[in-house]
Design a protein around this motif. Sequence first.
Motif, PDB file in Angstrom:
ATOM      1  N   ILE A 117      42.862 -20.838 -58.553  1.00  0.00           N
ATOM      2  CA  ILE A 117      41.408 -20.829 -58.691  1.00  0.00           C
ATOM      3  C   ILE A 117      41.019 -19.959 -59.877  1.00  0.00           C
ATOM      4  O   ILE A 117      41.330 -18.762 -59.903  1.00  0.00           O
ATOM      5  CB  ILE A 117      40.728 -20.297 -57.414  1.00  0.00           C
ATOM      6  CG1 ILE A 117      41.163 -21.119 -56.194  1.00  0.00           C
ATOM      7  CG2 ILE A 117      39.215 -20.314 -57.557  1.00  0.00           C
ATOM      8  CD1 ILE A 117      40.635 -20.568 -54.873  1.00  0.00           C
ATOM      9  N   GLY A 118      40.355 -20.567 -60.841  1.00  0.00           N
ATOM     10  CA  GLY A 118      39.841 -19.818 -61.974  1.00  0.00           C
ATOM     11  C   GLY A 118      38.374 -19.504 -61.781  1.00  0.00           C
ATOM     12  O   GLY A 118      37.536 -20.415 -61.696  1.00  0.00           O
ATOM     13  N   ILE A 119      38.048 -18.218 -61.668  1.00  0.00           N
ATOM     14  CA  ILE A 119      36.668 -17.794 -61.468  1.00  0.00           C
ATOM     15  C   ILE A 119      36.102 -17.440 -62.847  1.00  0.00           C
ATOM     16  O   ILE A 119      36.475 -16.421 -63.436  1.00  0.00           O
ATOM     17  CB  ILE A 119      36.597 -16.582 -60.517  1.00  0.00           C
ATOM     18  CG1 ILE A 119      37.355 -16.884 -59.216  1.00  0.00           C
ATOM     19  CG2 ILE A 119      35.142 -16.211 -60.226  1.00  0.00           C
ATOM     20  CD1 ILE A 119      37.645 -15.652 -58.387  1.00  0.00           C
ATOM     21  N   PHE A 120      35.219 -18.278 -63.344  1.00  0.00           N
ATOM     22  CA  PHE A 120      34.703 -18.100 -64.697  1.00  0.00           C
ATOM     23  C   PHE A 120      33.673 -16.977 -64.734  1.00  0.00           C
ATOM     24  O   PHE A 120      32.661 -17.028 -64.024  1.00  0.00           O
ATOM     25  CB  PHE A 120      34.094 -19.402 -65.206  1.00  0.00           C
ATOM     26  CG  PHE A 120      35.126 -20.363 -65.740  1.00  0.00           C
ATOM     27  CD1 PHE A 120      36.329 -20.542 -65.094  1.00  0.00           C
ATOM     28  CD2 PHE A 120      34.895 -21.077 -66.908  1.00  0.00           C
ATOM     29  CE1 PHE A 120      37.300 -21.416 -65.584  1.00  0.00           C
ATOM     30  CE2 PHE A 120      35.850 -21.947 -67.410  1.00  0.00           C
ATOM     31  CZ  PHE A 120      37.060 -22.118 -66.744  1.00  0.00           C
ATOM     32  N   ALA A 154      44.035 -16.556 -57.241  1.00  0.00           N
ATOM     33  CA  ALA A 154      42.663 -16.466 -57.757  1.00  0.00           C
ATOM     34  C   ALA A 154      42.623 -15.464 -58.898  1.00  0.00           C
ATOM     35  O   ALA A 154      43.151 -14.355 -58.769  1.00  0.00           O
ATOM     36  CB  ALA A 154      41.694 -16.063 -56.649  1.00  0.00           C
ATOM     37  N   ARG A 155      42.019 -15.870 -60.012  1.00  0.00           N
ATOM     38  CA  ARG A 155      41.916 -15.002 -61.176  1.00  0.00           C
ATOM     39  C   ARG A 155      40.552 -15.170 -61.842  1.00  0.00           C
ATOM     40  O   ARG A 155      39.999 -16.281 -61.878  1.00  0.00           O
ATOM     41  CB  ARG A 155      42.999 -15.351 -62.204  1.00  0.00           C
ATOM     42  CG  ARG A 155      44.428 -15.109 -61.756  1.00  0.00           C
ATOM     43  CD  ARG A 155      44.743 -13.623 -61.677  1.00  0.00           C
ATOM     44  NE  ARG A 155      46.158 -13.397 -61.392  1.00  0.00           N
ATOM     45  CZ  ARG A 155      46.686 -13.353 -60.177  1.00  0.00           C
ATOM     46  NH1 ARG A 155      45.893 -13.524 -59.112  1.00  0.00           N
ATOM     47  NH2 ARG A 155      47.977 -13.137 -60.001  1.00  0.00           N
ATOM     48  N   LYS A 217      38.048 -24.756 -60.632  1.00  0.00           N
ATOM     49  CA  LYS A 217      37.148 -23.968 -61.467  1.00  0.00           C
ATOM     50  C   LYS A 217      35.929 -23.624 -60.625  1.00  0.00           C
ATOM     51  O   LYS A 217      35.318 -24.494 -59.996  1.00  0.00           O
ATOM     52  CB  LYS A 217      36.740 -24.766 -62.707  1.00  0.00           C
ATOM     53  CG  LYS A 217      35.857 -23.989 -63.679  1.00  0.00           C
ATOM     54  CD  LYS A 217      34.389 -24.337 -63.528  1.00  0.00           C
ATOM     55  CE  LYS A 217      33.511 -23.558 -64.504  1.00  0.00           C
ATOM     56  NZ  LYS A 217      32.075 -23.837 -64.332  1.00  0.00           N
ATOM     57  N   VAL A 218      35.560 -22.341 -60.612  1.00  0.00           N
ATOM     58  CA  VAL A 218      34.399 -21.898 -59.845  1.00  0.00           C
ATOM     59  C   VAL A 218      33.681 -20.826 -60.658  1.00  0.00           C
ATOM     60  O   VAL A 218      34.304 -20.070 -61.402  1.00  0.00           O
ATOM     61  CB  VAL A 218      34.823 -21.364 -58.454  1.00  0.00           C
ATOM     62  CG1 VAL A 218      35.760 -20.178 -58.578  1.00  0.00           C
ATOM     63  CG2 VAL A 218      33.608 -21.005 -57.608  1.00  0.00           C
ATOM     64  N   ASN A 219      32.371 -20.770 -60.539  1.00  0.00           N
ATOM     65  CA  ASN A 219      31.581 -19.760 -61.236  1.00  0.00           C
ATOM     66  C   ASN A 219      31.610 -18.428 -60.490  1.00  0.00           C
ATOM     67  O   ASN A 219      31.870 -18.386 -59.273  1.00  0.00           O
ATOM     68  CB  ASN A 219      30.142 -20.229 -61.409  1.00  0.00           C
ATOM     69  CG  ASN A 219      30.033 -21.375 -62.398  1.00  0.00           C
ATOM     70  OD1 ASN A 219      30.917 -21.575 -63.241  1.00  0.00           O
ATOM     71  ND2 ASN A 219      28.949 -22.141 -62.309  1.00  0.00           N
ATOM     72  N   ASP A 220      31.309 -17.337 -61.210  1.00  0.00           N
ATOM     73  CA  ASP A 220      31.388 -16.019 -60.589  1.00  0.00           C
ATOM     74  C   ASP A 220      30.151 -15.668 -59.770  1.00  0.00           C
ATOM     75  O   ASP A 220      30.006 -14.523 -59.317  1.00  0.00           O
ATOM     76  CB  ASP A 220      31.659 -14.931 -61.645  1.00  0.00           C
ATOM     77  CG  ASP A 220      30.507 -14.759 -62.635  1.00  0.00           C
ATOM     78  OD1 ASP A 220      29.515 -15.516 -62.529  1.00  0.00           O
ATOM     79  OD2 ASP A 220      30.601 -13.884 -63.515  1.00  0.00           O
TER      80      ASP A 220
END
Length: 341
Positions: A117-120, A154-155, A217-220
């Motif tokens: 999971i990439g937390i933008f 998750a990063r 991809k997920v927003n912060d």
Amino acid sequence: MQSRGSNARFSGMGTRSPISSLMLAMFATMASFYVAGRLWQDAQNRVYLTKELDRITGQGHSAISVDDTLKIIECREQRKKLSALEMELAAARQEGFISKQSSDMKRTNEKGPVIVIGIFTRFGRKNERDAIRKAWMSTGAALKKMEEEKGIVARFVIGRSANRGDGLDRSIDSENSQTNDFFILENHVEAPEELPMKTKLFFAHAADSWTADFYAKVNDNVFVNLDSLGNTLASYLNVPRVYIGCMKSGEVFSEKGQKWYEPDWWKFGDGKTYFRHASTELFVISQALARYISINRSLLRTYAHDDVSVGSWFIGADVKHVDERKFCCSSWSSGAICSGV
């Protein structure tokens, strides 16, 4: 006188003719014997060489015919083709274009994570990151345990400052030294207009760094229910190329100065409507699609918006689009996977 001389000459020639014929016959006979001898000698040599060849190769008298030789050659060619296909299949499995079978969402380290999971995030949003760490991402040993036991990596994803090495970069490096939960895109400049490129680079580098079943991809500013996410993705493990999200479409804005202006608006036709694509708050792609982005990163076109860009990469490919309403983060309803804050 001339007549007599001429007759004498013709007469002399007539008297020598029998001798010449005899010599010619003798010469021809000798030549015939010579040729016959050479042919016999060559035949003997061929017999000898054939026997030696049979003795060396162990074939004996069972010489291989021309047809058999051609069949052997064809068989060898087919074997080479089969070996080449087997190598291509192995490479396809390694690159993620062959689906992997799995019965649950738990993995060992050798098999790789279930999802990355990439937390933008952006500069100046440490409070949002801390809120996510407390709500669902965890930190330290708990973050490591989530990776090992649940297979969830998750990063926070961020690029570098336009002024490389300035206070913005140093603040991220300092935070990362404490939390160790960033995925920094070293060659990407962090800027709002570069979000589509950032999305492409994240999936490409994530696919290069982890071999996972899914990439998200997920927003912060979005909270994620990891258990609900895992249960939902479990039903898509056997789908090799899947694109999951809150699917939408919408108007293409063609006038400069508008908030959602699209410079390439003319490419979307006279109707000025986007194709179906997943909302940017949260979406998931399978391993094969992440590999596809990684391999073709230099060819894939980006548009003004990251969600439209991602949708454009898959619109012409053999991809299963899943309109999963649980991925719509506008409200935290019963069974929802995410909620925007």
